[in-house]
Motif scaffolding. Structure first.
Motif, PDB file in Angstrom:
ATOM      1  N   GLN A 142       2.564   2.594  -5.041  1.00 48.75           N
ATOM      2  CA  GLN A 142       3.503   3.181  -4.087  1.00 48.75           C
ATOM      3  C   GLN A 142       4.706   3.790  -4.792  1.00 48.75           C
ATOM      4  O   GLN A 142       5.349   4.716  -4.280  1.00 48.75           O
ATOM      5  N   PHE A 196      -6.913  -5.824   3.105  1.00 48.42           N
ATOM      6  CA  PHE A 196      -6.768  -5.921   1.652  1.00 48.42           C
ATOM      7  C   PHE A 196      -8.118  -6.102   0.964  1.00 48.42           C
ATOM      8  O   PHE A 196      -8.938  -6.925   1.367  1.00 48.42           O
ATOM      9  N   LYS A 233     -10.015  -2.197  -4.526  1.00 50.10           N
ATOM     10  CA  LYS A 233      -9.725  -0.828  -4.100  1.00 50.10           C
ATOM     11  C   LYS A 233      -8.243  -0.479  -4.173  1.00 50.10           C
ATOM     12  O   LYS A 233      -7.876   0.679  -3.996  1.00 50.10           O
ATOM     13  N   ASN A 234      -7.391  -1.491  -4.393  1.00 46.27           N
ATOM     14  CA  ASN A 234      -5.952  -1.247  -4.408  1.00 46.27           C
ATOM     15  C   ASN A 234      -5.391  -1.411  -5.826  1.00 46.27           C
ATOM     16  O   ASN A 234      -6.029  -1.993  -6.693  1.00 46.27           O
ATOM     17  N   ASP A 287       0.833  -1.202   0.000  1.00 43.89           N
ATOM     18  CA  ASP A 287       0.000   0.000   0.000  1.00 43.89           C
ATOM     19  C   ASP A 287       0.870   1.255   0.000  1.00 43.89           C
ATOM     20  O   ASP A 287       2.106   1.181  -0.040  1.00 43.89           O
ATOM     21  N   LYS A 320      -9.000  -6.243  -3.202  1.00 44.58           N
ATOM     22  CA  LYS A 320      -8.389  -6.132  -4.530  1.00 44.58           C
ATOM     23  C   LYS A 320      -9.124  -5.158  -5.440  1.00 44.58           C
ATOM     24  O   LYS A 320      -8.562  -4.683  -6.424  1.00 44.58           O
ATOM     25  N   GLN A 350     -11.075   2.085  -7.987  1.00 38.20           N
ATOM     26  CA  GLN A 350      -9.702   2.210  -8.482  1.00 38.20           C
ATOM     27  C   GLN A 350      -9.561   3.416  -9.401  1.00 38.20           C
ATOM     28  O   GLN A 350      -8.543   4.110  -9.377  1.00 38.20           O
ATOM     29  N   LYS A 362      -9.296   6.423  -7.247  1.00 45.64           N
ATOM     30  CA  LYS A 362      -7.976   6.487  -6.608  1.00 45.64           C
ATOM     31  C   LYS A 362      -6.938   7.017  -7.590  1.00 45.64           C
ATOM     32  O   LYS A 362      -6.093   7.845  -7.251  1.00 45.64           O
TER      33      LYS A 362
END
Length: 582
Positions: A242, A232, A236-237, A203, A234, A284, A287
């Motif tokens: 990074q 976690f 949303k990440n 993250d 998947k 996503q 983000k």
């Protein structure tokens, strides 16, 4: 539990409008700020920040609360972790005494499990079984890249990782919560990832939150990801965000898989990310919009990749990101293209990437014979649907002229058709947004209560809302009116719960009690608090109205009690008749 006094100090140190501005593009509107909501897709700003009450509310999706709630939702954190993040960023120290650390400790333990697992996988890569390392070498990855991404290898044995982690002091429950281990049919602990190369998912704060694993043969599934855990999700990440967030450019490259991202990154392009085994989600896309103004979609050239491209374009359009499409000739994905033609050719490919509109218009021609009238008519219908989605009139005119020429028709005729359809589309959009606005002014709790017949009349529900709005904005009035108002007079379950919490916090000498509600309410319930907190600004409440609302609830409670008493009497009479009959 963190004290209300500390929460007040934290809120004062972290003005909501300043914190929110680091995530969204706030615009001043009178005494408030507005922007497109970061929690749902929209084109008309309905997310509002109220500096006077240090709260926010979205009139589109119903999200709301204070600065802590905002960080909880946008960073996907629990209450205590959101408090700690804000405190850390403002140079404050969270007092540990009396705090309920259970959930926070669980998250920390899961992150510790993941960190230990990542170290284990990394060591296994250079162990006696060299198949994982050979795979990465064959894919032309350098030692530096392997180390930077912390790539690893899960051995073929059933429980090598599980045994190692248990020896390190972790419990079976912690391994299962982190999804690094699972239960076999016999109930024994086995490793989730076996005989796979491992891609740690990290993250923005550098925590290993999950893993992706790829098989070394033709086994299925080809890729396996960590299931949803407390740390976690998947959907949303994003993989490699990074690194990409530190890029100086406002353009991000969206690739399809782990190896594509790593190959592009190794070639010198740090601004690259990928979804985690699924098509991109609205979360996503939102983000990505926090870090980029333009996205170049570099998906595979196969049918699945093209379908995913279409879906991604829609999501990026909804959050206002300019989209470009990478068209690769002679390779199916970026990894293969770079290996074949090198980094400089890939840079030229990026610079010449095609805008999304041209890509869509070109796809409109697929399967058509433009030498026939039927083919041109079909192209015209398809192209019109693309043209009406272009908001800028100058840009739309450029593509309209091109389409008219290709279809061999007058540009004026096409323009009339496009304008008519666009007006109809705008009317439907406004109608939909208005419907959403109306729908979300009624809380989920009220709807549920009405459906079950427990809420009472619409007047009593309205009275409960108005009283809670009054007490949220003037908590000092609760003690003055407490003798005339009891929790059971609130017939909507959530409103009763909220009033009870307000009674418990009324003795506090600080304003931190508003944030303290977040420890006892869900983010969705805090959304309702956010709406009630700011209702007074749009519809002021007079002292006389407060008295009228209290009287209405008192009358309603008496009626309910009388009704219950009558029902009990009827049941008793029926019971006596049955006994007499027997």
């Amino acid at each position: 539990m963190v004290s209300d006094v500390f929460l007040e100090q934290l809120r004062n140190a972290c003005p909501l409008e300043e914190i929110a501005r680091t995530y969204v593009d706030l615009k001043r509107r009178g005494r408030t700020y507005v922007c497109n909501c970061p929690f749902h897709s929209e084109k008309t700003p309905s997310f509002t920040v109220f500096p006077d009450t240090q709260s926010f509310y979205c009139f589109g999706c119903g999200a709301g609360g204070d600065v802590i709630t905002f960080i909880q939702q946008i960073e996907n954190l629990d209450f205590m972790d959101a408090v700690k993040l804000l405190a850390q960023n403002s140079g404050m120290t969270v007092p540990e005494q009396g705090a309920d650390e259970k959930q926070s400790r669980m998250r920390k333990r899961i992150l510790a499990v993941n960190r230990a697992a990542a170290n284990f996988y990394y060591r296994m890569l250079t162990g006696s079984d060299k198949r994982g390392l050979q795979y990465f070498i064959q894919r032309h990855l350098t030692t530096t890249t392997i180390k930077k991404y912390g790539l690893g290898f899960a051995p073929e044995t059933w429980d090598a990782l599980s045994r190692y982690l248990l020896q390190q002091g972790f419990t079976e429950e912690e391994l299962l919560l982190a999804d690094v281990s699972r239960r076999s049919r016999r109930g024994t602990l086995i490793d989730t990832f076996r005989n796979r190369v491992i891609f740690p998912i990290v993250d923005l704060r550098g925590n290993v939150i999950g893993f992706g694993g790829r098989v070394l043969d033709d086994s299925q599934p080809k890729y396996l990801n960590t299931a949803q855990t407390p740390v976690f999700d998947k959907g949303k990440n994003l993989f490699s965000l990074q690194f990409a967030k530190n890029s100086v450019t406002t353009t991000l490259i969206l690739a399809e898989g782990y190896m594509d991202v790593i190959a592009v990154h190794q070639a010198g392009f740090e601004n690259v990310v990928a979804t985690l085994g699924t098509a991109i989600t609205p979360d996503q896309a939102r983000k990505i919009s926090q870090y980029a103004k333009t996205v170049i979609i570099a998906y595979d050239s196969d049918a699945a990749g093209q379908a995913a491209t279409q879906k991604a374009m829609r999501h990026f359009s909804e959050v206002g990101i300019e989209t470009k499409i990478l068209r690769m000739q002679g390779a199916k994905d970026p990894d293969e293209y770079i290996r074949k033609f090198g980094a400089e050719r890939f840079r030229m490919l990026l610079e010449g990437s095609e805008d999304a509109i041209n890509f869509q218009l070109d796809r409109c021609e697929m399967g058509l014979d433009l030498q026939t009238e039927n083919g041109r008519a079909t192209l015209l219908r398809r192209a019109t649907e693309v043209l009406i989605q272009i908001p800028d009139p100058v840009t739309r005119e450029v593509y309209l002229m091109r389409t008219a020429e290709k279809c061999h028709i007058s540009a004026d005729v096409l323009r009339v058709s496009v304008n008519r359809k666009q007006k109809n589309r705008q009317k439907m959009q406004k109608k939909k947004e208005f419907s959403n606005l109306v729908a979300h002014t009624v809380t989920a709790q009220q709807t549920a209560a009405d459906a079950s017949g427990m809420a009472g009349s619409s007047r009593t529900v309205r009275a409960q809302e108005r009283l809670l709005c009054y007490f949220l904005s003037q908590p000092e009035q609760i003690s003055k009116l407490a003798d005339h108002l009891q929790p059971e007079q609130f017939t909507v379950p959530f409103y009763q719960k909220l009033f009870q919490l307000l009674l418990e916090h009324q003795q506090q000498e600080s304003d931190g009690w508003i944030s303290a509600l977040g420890m006892q309410l869900t983010p969705q319930e805090m959304g309702t608090v956010g709406r009630l907190l700011n209702l007074k600004q749009t519809c002021p409440i007079s002292p006389q109205e407060v008295q009228d609302c209290i009287q209405l609830l008192q009358t309603h409670l008496v009626q309910v009690l009388d009704s219950d008493a009558a029902l009990l009497e009827l049941v008793a009479q029926k019971k006596k008749k049955n006994q007499a009959w027997q």
